[in-house]
Design a protein around this motif. Structure first.
Motif, PDB file in Angstrom:
ATOM      1  N   UNK A  24       0.809  -1.233   0.000  1.00 58.21           N
ATOM      2  CA  UNK A  24       0.000   0.000   0.000  1.00 58.21           C
ATOM      3  C   UNK A  24       0.835   1.272   0.000  1.00 58.21           C
ATOM      4  N   UNK A  25       2.160   1.141   0.122  1.00 55.48           N
ATOM      5  CA  UNK A  25       3.035   2.318   0.166  1.00 55.48           C
ATOM      6  C   UNK A  25       3.361   2.757  -1.257  1.00 55.48           C
ATOM      7  N   UNK A  26       2.754   3.819  -1.687  1.00 51.35           N
ATOM      8  CA  UNK A  26       3.022   4.339  -3.037  1.00 51.35           C
ATOM      9  C   UNK A  26       3.802   5.654  -2.982  1.00 51.35           C
ATOM     10  N   UNK A  27       4.472   5.899  -1.860  1.00 48.64           N
ATOM     11  CA  UNK A  27       5.214   7.158  -1.703  1.00 48.64           C
ATOM     12  C   UNK A  27       6.553   7.131  -2.416  1.00 48.64           C
ATOM     13  N   UNK A  28       7.118   5.942  -2.608  1.00 48.55           N
ATOM     14  CA  UNK A  28       8.422   5.841  -3.271  1.00 48.55           C
ATOM     15  C   UNK A  28       8.332   4.847  -4.420  1.00 48.55           C
ATOM     16  N   UNK A  29       7.603   5.243  -5.432  1.00 48.72           N
ATOM     17  CA  UNK A  29       7.444   4.378  -6.604  1.00 48.72           C
ATOM     18  C   UNK A  29       8.646   4.562  -7.524  1.00 48.72           C
ATOM     19  N   UNK A  30       9.381   3.526  -7.711  1.00 48.05           N
ATOM     20  CA  UNK A  30      10.556   3.581  -8.578  1.00 48.05           C
ATOM     21  C   UNK A  30      10.407   2.581  -9.724  1.00 48.05           C
TER      22      UNK A  30
END
Length: 767
Positions: free
Chosen positions: A305-311
């Motif tokens: 659910x963590x989409x803050x650091x999409x690489x």
């Protein structure tokens, strides 16, 4: 990928009226599984997946997104490349995949490892690390990536203490050996070109035993993996990461999971049960409670659910859109501001492959295009593992690397970094400490070029840079400072009136001239006395004048040499000394002739009267004037800078011009002195009335001794002492003459007047 396809299928601008289908396979990071799927996709899909007439070409694959790893991607590309099926990878970074001869249909949205290798090498160079260790995955990704990095590091002058490889399937003994090499090494910096799964195993092995602090430099595969942040002893790690991105709507899409969707997918079922620690329906997880429907995805905190650091996620997003744009360009046409797409046209994968080479678009403010090798523009973030105030390791972006910028300007660091053990100072990792300016590097035999000894620059040479490989000499009129890191003008040296030696010699010169003048004054005041008249007063006054000039001419040797002073000092010295010796020679000849004249029948004195004496002096002096004139006309003395006597200073002196002229002047003086000495010796036993010959003999003995010793002293004396020796010889011989010839007479005149009578002069007693 599913999210991107849903966006495209709902778009009215991209592929309007056409829906994309997909199928997802998991290779389990295994090459055999990837090859099997590649063959399956190349042969066509089972028609059961395409019921009815909704699909234009049942079972035909237009493009493939993947694979994540380089080795599976290489194997897949070799299979599907023959069928012109384009493959767009989001995470396969091996530089070998840029070879279009071997992998003609391969594209990727993530930069090649060649760019990453260059970035890592320049990162090391930027922080001054020249002595490193290297570990890599024993795979196409690790081996090819490390090979590119080592080549780039070598070009930057970086040395590698060790280079170890391992793979997750290797026995533990192999992993232990790599860990032991890292523990025992002297290199503080370790570059890890390792896949995320392999790195996890290595870190677990290193955490078993304490080891010296190491500054880890990571590749994008593991350094941005959130799961790695649990290894707290790795705080301060620095690495290259794929640029972070924002994909609007992705989080809501991920959270919008209905129970029916979860139950229909084994993967989602496993995820759900693991995230909420419960079991769905008749799951095998009998030890867990049954999910009751109260589970809320909105409250779930997990990497999912963590989409803050999409690489890497954004790389997949770009890959799907790149394929969609290629299909759009192949089947759609723009007419009257409307887009018409023909989904029933006979689209082939080759057409998609051709259009994929040309795509150039922007999605969510990120540009997407491919160069001739199928690679995107390389842009990386510089990331740093920093420990927060709560003690949690966080991934912080501290700078950027843009390969499109000019060399030397690619890096832009805009935040402070944290180093190993939370330090704020950049750690030092060198085989040998840097050689300071003033020294040069000498390689240690049998060791890498980064291991060297620092050797001070030899005399006369400098190095003005740290770790200079060579020293270079200063220009001719310059000399190194004490540290030998800069050249300064050499000090100029000459015998000046300010030197102690110059002051002493000047004092003796002036004192000698005053003594000669005083003596002349005494003689002039008592010019009618018998002792003055008996010793040829005319030649005596001329001799005193020449001695005065001899004393004063020594002053021309002191001071900064100039063109006129150089010509004057040698010629004045030569002429005045010949005048002096000529007078002494005339007095000696008068003594001899006077004795001859007393013999019966002798008429010799009429041939040697005062006119003849003057003519003798003028003749001898004229010859010296002639020699000096020829010398000055043909090759006169001139001022010069002598750079050979002393290496660290410049001697200003007068060059002789013609050595023959100089030695001719000295030789003529010596010839007259020897002739005068011989005549004086012959006259030494004459009657006491004429015993001035004894004084002349003694004075000539001193004169000749001084000038004989002058020659070796003159030749061997360095710098300004050469001039001092010459002045000393002039003064010594001049004082010898005036003291030996005139001191006894002045003593009688001033202190023994009773002996200054005609009667006493005619007696046999000595005065």
């Amino acid at each position: 990928m599913v999210f991107a396809i849903d966006e495209i299928n709902n778009s009215t601008e991209l592929l309007p009226g056409i829906r994309l289908g997909y199928q997802i396979h998991d290779s389990c990071a295994a090459v055999p599984v990837a090859v099997h799927v590649a063959f399956q996709l190349s042969n066509g899909l089972d028609p059961v997946f395409h019921p009815g007439d909704e699909c234009s070409q049942s079972g035909t694959v237009m493009a493939i997104v993947g694979e994540s790893g380089s080795s599976p991607s290489i194997s897949m590309s070799r299979v599907i490349g023959s069928f012109n099926i384009p493959q767009v990878s989001h995470f396969a970074t091996c530089a070998c995949l840029s070879d279009k001869q071997q992998y003609p249909s391969f594209f990727r949205t993530i930069p090649s490892d060649q760019f990453q290798a260059d970035a890592l090498a320049r990162l090391l160079k930027h922080f001054g690390w020249s002595w490193i260790g290297a570990v890599r995955s024993d795979s196409d990704y690790g081996n090819n990536g490390m090979a590119s990095f080592l080549d780039a590091a070598h070009q930057e002058g970086i040395c590698v203490e060790y280079s170890e490889s391992f793979y997750r399937t290797h026995p533990r003994s192999r992993i232990q050996r790599v860990a032991d090499v890292i523990r025992r090494s002297t290199a503080v910096v370790v570059v890890a070109f390792v896949a995320s799964g392999d790195m996890r195993i290595l870190l677990e092995e290193l955490s078993r035993e304490p080891f010296p602090p190491r500054q880890w430099i990571g590749s994008e595969s593991w350094v941005t993996d959130p799961d790695m942040l649990r290894f707290g002893f790795f705080d301060g790690a620095v690495g290259i990461g794929i640029q972070q991105s924002v994909i609007p709507g992705l989080r809501n899409f991920l959270l919008d999971l209905s129970p029916s969707e979860v139950a229909a997918s084994p993967v989602l079922t496993e995820f759900w049960e693991d995230a909420f620690n419960c079991r769905l329906g008749e799951s095998n997880a009998a030890d867990k409670r049954v999910c009751d429907g109260s589970e809320d995805m909105q409250k779930l905190q997990s990497p999912y659910t963590d989409t803050s650091q999409l690489r890497i996620t954004n790389m997949v997003y770009k890959a799907v859109y790149a394929i969609a744009h290629a299909i759009h360009n192949a089947v759609c046409q723009e007419t009257n501001f409307t887009t018409h797409c023909d989904k029933l046209s006979g689209l082939e994968s080759k057409q998609v492959f051709t259009q994929l080479k040309k795509v150039n678009f922007s999605q969510n403010s990120y540009d997407v295009s491919f160069d001739a090798n199928g690679d995107p523009v390389a842009f990386y973030e510089l990331v740093n593992w920093q420990k927060s105030e709560t003690g949690i390791i966080e991934l912080v972006t501290v700078g950027y690397y843009d390969a499109s910028l000019p060399v030397g300007q690619e890096f832009r660091i805009n935040r402070n970094l944290t180093w190993l053990e939370g330090g704020t100072q950049v750690p030092v990792s060198m085989c040998t400490n840097s050689c300071p300016p003033g020294s040069r590097k000498v390689l240690q035999k049998g060791k890498p070029i980064c291991c060297y000894d620092c050797v001070p620059c030899p005399e006369g040479e400098i190095s003005n840079a740290t770790d200079s490989p060579d020293c270079f000499p200063c220009r001719e009129e310059f000399w190194p400072n004490a540290k030998r890191d800069a050249c300064f003008p050499k000090p100029v040296e000459f015998l000046s009136f300010d030197d102690v030696l110059g002051i002493i010699l000047s004092a003796f010169s002036v004192g000698g001239a005053l003594l000669a003048i005083t003596t002349a004054s005494v003689f002039f005041h008592h010019r009618t006395s018998p002792i003055v008249r008996a010793n040829n007063s005319e030649l005596s006054f001329l001799l005193l004048l020449s001695l005065t000039l001899c004393f004063l001419c020594s002053l021309t040797f002191i001071g900064r040499p100039s063109e006129w002073s150089c010509m004057l000092r040698h010629t004045a010295f030569g002429i005045t000394f010949v005048l002096c010796i000529s007078c002494v020679l005339g007095k000696t000849m008068v003594v001899l002739m006077a004795f001859k004249a007393t013999l019966p029948g002798s008429n010799v004195m009429k041939w040697f009267g005062p006119p003849q004496q003057r003519m003798t002096v003028v003749s001898f002096t004229f010859i010296q004037v002639l020699i000096c004139t020829i010398w000055l006309v043909l090759s006169p003395p001139f001022p010069m800078k002598n750079l050979t006597v002393y290496k660290d200073k410049i001697i200003l002196e007068c060059a002789l011009g013609s050595a023959v002229g100089f030695w001719a002047v000295l030789g003529y003086i010596g010839l007259l002195a020897v002739f005068c000495f011989v005549l004086a010796v012959l006259a030494r036993k004459l009657p006491d009335s004429f015993n001035e010959a004894k004084l002349i003999t003694f004075s000539m003995l001193i004169f000749c001794a001084v000038w004989i010793t002058f020659i070796p002293a003159y030749v061997s004396s360095p710098g300004k002492f050469t001039v001092a020796v010459e002045i000393f010889a002039i003064l010594a011989s001049s004082f010898g003459l005036i003291l030996c010839i005139f001191a006894p007479k002045c003593f009688i005149i001033l202190f023994k007047p009773e002996k200054n009578t005609k009667k006493y002069m005619m007696s046999k007693n000595q005065y």
